[in-house]
Write an enzyme that holds these catalytic residues in place. Sequence first.
Site, PDB file in Angstrom:
ATOM      1  N   PRO A 126       0.831  -1.207   0.000  1.00 48.64           N
ATOM      2  CA  PRO A 126       0.000   0.000   0.000  1.00 48.64           C
ATOM      3  C   PRO A 126       0.866   1.259   0.000  1.00 48.64           C
ATOM      4  CG  PRO A 126      -0.839  -1.598   1.571  1.00 48.64           C
ATOM      5  CD  PRO A 126       0.484  -2.123   1.092  1.00 48.64           C
ATOM      6  N   GLU A 127       0.520   2.199  -0.873  1.00 45.19           N
ATOM      7  CA  GLU A 127       1.252   3.458  -0.959  1.00 45.19           C
ATOM      8  C   GLU A 127       0.440   4.561  -0.291  1.00 45.19           C
ATOM      9  OE1 GLU A 127       2.874   4.184  -4.912  1.00 45.19           O
ATOM     10  OE2 GLU A 127       2.693   2.055  -5.394  1.00 45.19           O
ATOM     11  N   LYS A 160       3.936   5.771   4.949  1.00 46.94           N
ATOM     12  CA  LYS A 160       3.076   4.609   4.708  1.00 46.94           C
ATOM     13  C   LYS A 160       2.672   3.935   6.017  1.00 46.94           C
ATOM     14  CE  LYS A 160       5.294   3.666   0.247  1.00 46.94           C
ATOM     15  NZ  LYS A 160       6.059   2.678  -0.559  1.00 46.94           N
ATOM     16  N   ARG A 211      13.607  -3.026  -8.813  1.00 48.97           N
ATOM     17  CA  ARG A 211      12.170  -2.726  -8.792  1.00 48.97           C
ATOM     18  C   ARG A 211      11.661  -2.594 -10.220  1.00 48.97           C
ATOM     19  NH1 ARG A 211      10.672  -1.076  -3.651  1.00 48.97           N
ATOM     20  NH2 ARG A 211       8.578  -1.567  -4.392  1.00 48.97           N
TER      21      ARG A 211
END
Length: 359
Positions: free
Chosen positions: A49-50, A117, A348
């Site tokens: 989750p961002e 976050k 990433r």
Amino acid sequence: MHRLSLMVWKILSWGSWMRRSLMRTLRSLVLCHWRSKPSFCELNILNMPELPEVETVVRILNAKIRGAVIRDAWLDWPKMIRDPYNPRHNFLDKRAVANFKKNIKGKKILGLRRVGKNVLFDFAGGWTMLVHQKMTGHFLVGKWAVRKKNVLAISPEQMKTDKWNGYIRAVFYLGDPPNQRSGETGGRMLAFSDLRRFGKMILGPKEVIEELPDIKALGPDALARDLTSKRFGKILRTQNRAIKTALMDPKVIAGVGNIYSDEALWRVGVHPERRANSLASWEHESLHKELRVILREAIKKRGTTVGDFRDPDGMAGDYAKSRRVYGFVGRACERCGELIERKKVNSRSAHYCPCCQKR
């Protein structure tokens, strides 16, 4: 010699039978559970989750449980509890778990807030709980029947039908404020579902929690008022590395992850591997503007769900429909028609258009 040969044959036959039996058992288990468990492909699209997802969680929980009192707690995965005075110790700490369950009881929730976050619960009496949902964690509000290690969802319906809401690792029993008309208290619960079991919770005095590296080491929040385009550009000019990597580093800018960094870079037309300090001033300004626009749009749509994320109501976020590049490998770019590509940038994944976002 004959007896020895017969014995060897029996052993080999028994071993073969055992192997076949084991394979049949495994096959039966897979066939029985494949519908209720996430597939390998689904596990590959899990996203932490961002900022928009965490902000969505905080806003909904503030509306639903602010003022409630935690009467008790049940834990299925004690390893997620960390000692506030030794937070880097990520092994099972029985003393930390015992202290957590003891100290959480009777705490009144004054409100929730987001820092990067992280979700922070502020309690009466000067206590705070920091929760990082990590890869697959999310909070849910509803009712569950807890029997030892089994947790059965009772309501609402999406808690029972959506498999991503079924990996309950913690349940907090809430004693809601009395109803002004009936005087009765509700029986709601706050649960934490986490498939991968990476989430962590740290409970302690507010001043101790706010000194944790999880908070102190963060850079300015991506939506902070004081993060002006001028300051944003000044920060990026100190980063001699890929712009994608710089944006995702919480020590540089807090709250941005894979999804929104890809979307913002596509809107501005910047290649994810370009050096952050090589961008012109107008590119810094444009990136600052578009990033904040995207984050606010995503918050309005309750975040992005491309895999497991669910809000506290158990519902998926709607911003996934507004994506332009993230997760769209092989699709035509909306601007130029070139196919979207994906490549690793410092381990990433980055999604980009090779035509619109030239290096």
